[in-house]
Scaffold this active site. Sequence first.
Site, PDB file in Angstrom:
ATOM      1  N   SER A  89       0.845  -1.191   0.000  1.00  0.00           N
ATOM      2  CA  SER A  89       0.000   0.000   0.000  1.00  0.00           C
ATOM      3  C   SER A  89       0.881   1.242   0.000  1.00  0.00           C
ATOM      4  CB  SER A  89      -0.914   0.007   1.222  1.00  0.00           C
ATOM      5  OG  SER A  89      -1.782   1.119   1.193  1.00  0.00           O
ATOM      6  N   HIS A  93       2.464  12.122  -0.668  1.00  0.00           N
ATOM      7  CA  HIS A  93       2.052  13.526  -0.587  1.00  0.00           C
ATOM      8  C   HIS A  93       3.251  14.389  -0.983  1.00  0.00           C
ATOM      9  CE1 HIS A  93      -1.857  12.882   1.297  1.00  0.00           C
ATOM     10  NE2 HIS A  93      -1.292  11.968   2.067  1.00  0.00           N
ATOM     11  N   HIS A 103      -2.044   7.202  -4.924  1.00  0.00           N
ATOM     12  CA  HIS A 103      -2.292   6.068  -4.027  1.00  0.00           C
ATOM     13  C   HIS A 103      -2.291   4.787  -4.846  1.00  0.00           C
ATOM     14  CE1 HIS A 103      -5.555   3.202  -2.719  1.00  0.00           C
ATOM     15  NE2 HIS A 103      -4.744   3.123  -1.677  1.00  0.00           N
ATOM     16  N   ASN A 105      -2.725   0.381  -4.101  1.00  0.00           N
ATOM     17  CA  ASN A 105      -2.798  -0.788  -3.228  1.00  0.00           C
ATOM     18  C   ASN A 105      -2.947  -2.013  -4.112  1.00  0.00           C
ATOM     19  OD1 ASN A 105      -4.903  -2.822  -1.745  1.00  0.00           O
ATOM     20  ND2 ASN A 105      -3.424  -1.964  -0.302  1.00  0.00           N
ATOM     21  N   ARG A 107      -3.175  -6.297  -3.453  1.00  0.00           N
ATOM     22  CA  ARG A 107      -3.330  -7.171  -2.299  1.00  0.00           C
ATOM     23  C   ARG A 107      -3.861  -8.543  -2.707  1.00  0.00           C
ATOM     24  NH1 ARG A 107      -7.185  -3.265  -2.558  1.00  0.00           N
ATOM     25  NH2 ARG A 107      -9.359  -3.968  -2.695  1.00  0.00           N
ATOM     26  N   HIS A 145      -4.587   8.087 -17.219  1.00  0.00           N
ATOM     27  CA  HIS A 145      -5.599   7.097 -17.566  1.00  0.00           C
ATOM     28  C   HIS A 145      -5.169   6.237 -18.762  1.00  0.00           C
ATOM     29  CE1 HIS A 145      -9.104   7.588 -14.919  1.00  0.00           C
ATOM     30  NE2 HIS A 145      -8.623   8.800 -14.722  1.00  0.00           N
ATOM     31  N   HIS A 175     -20.471  12.952   1.128  1.00  0.00           N
ATOM     32  CA  HIS A 175     -20.892  14.118   1.895  1.00  0.00           C
ATOM     33  C   HIS A 175     -20.503  15.430   1.222  1.00  0.00           C
ATOM     34  CE1 HIS A 175     -16.759  13.395   3.059  1.00  0.00           C
ATOM     35  NE2 HIS A 175     -16.694  14.577   3.654  1.00  0.00           N
TER      36      HIS A 175
END
Length: 303
Positions: A89, A93, A103, A105, A107, A145, A175
Amino acid sequence: MPTKETISNWFQDLQDAICRELEALDGQGTFREDAWQREGGGGGRSRVIEGRIIEKGGVNFSAVHGRLPEKIAQALGLPASDFFATGVSIVLHPVSPMVPIIHMNVRYFEVTGTEEDNRPKTWWFGGGIDLTPHYVVPEDARFFHQQMKAVCDRHDPAFYPEFKRWADDYFFLKHRSETRGIGGIFFDHLNDKRGLDREAAFAFVQDVGRAFAPTYVELARKNAALPFGEAEKTWQSIRRGRYVEFNLLWDKGTKFGLDTDGRTESILMSMPPMAEWFYNHRPLPGSREAETLQWLKKGIDWV
């Protein structure tokens, strides 16, 4: 057919390779390693860099095992079982607000039975790469992309459109009604139920892992020397705040790590070194900040 040991060893090698490439990119910072053991079984290597280009970056490897917590088993629809999970992972920044956060990850997860019947009851691969620019540059978004699509197309042309939509939906701040960034690819539960044997699924995940460093190095080198001032740094802090909100409110990996008694320092290494929240902040109409907000929505066809 790759075993869990083969998969885990490859993830460790991936961590080593990516750390070398990021140190070469930064030219100043070096990774410091914190090896740790999980009380319930297994452990990992957490590595953090603080340098000239990368203000705070983490490249973590883990391979943990033990009894699957009851609430996780219920959420996965599985009986009481033992589990094994391994992966890498990464969150970076950057110092410059002109360079994006990234980012990744990758797994592998399996559930086994008792010691007498230690065969995998179920297994799958998951992961993805997504990009969070502080300022969205369409040219860079297309490049990113295109790299993700190229990786997917080598395995199945249906992967990119499906995994791109999955990333749009997953990296969405409900939110705020905005995406965390420009998305990328996100996938989970890649296994034989999707018509993939373990070798084919592992090969795809390996290609995703290999794509990370060259893609980010290209973007960082292109943008790291661009000028910026206090206004851009303030905007960077605000966008970092959105990153914190997503990871603490919506990210399933964070919740899984904490629910399985994972190492808190490693789980929260994704947090930026500094972030800010301003009440009801609105960028000026016509500004680059306002333009960036217009790109933070689902369904943009970047390629």
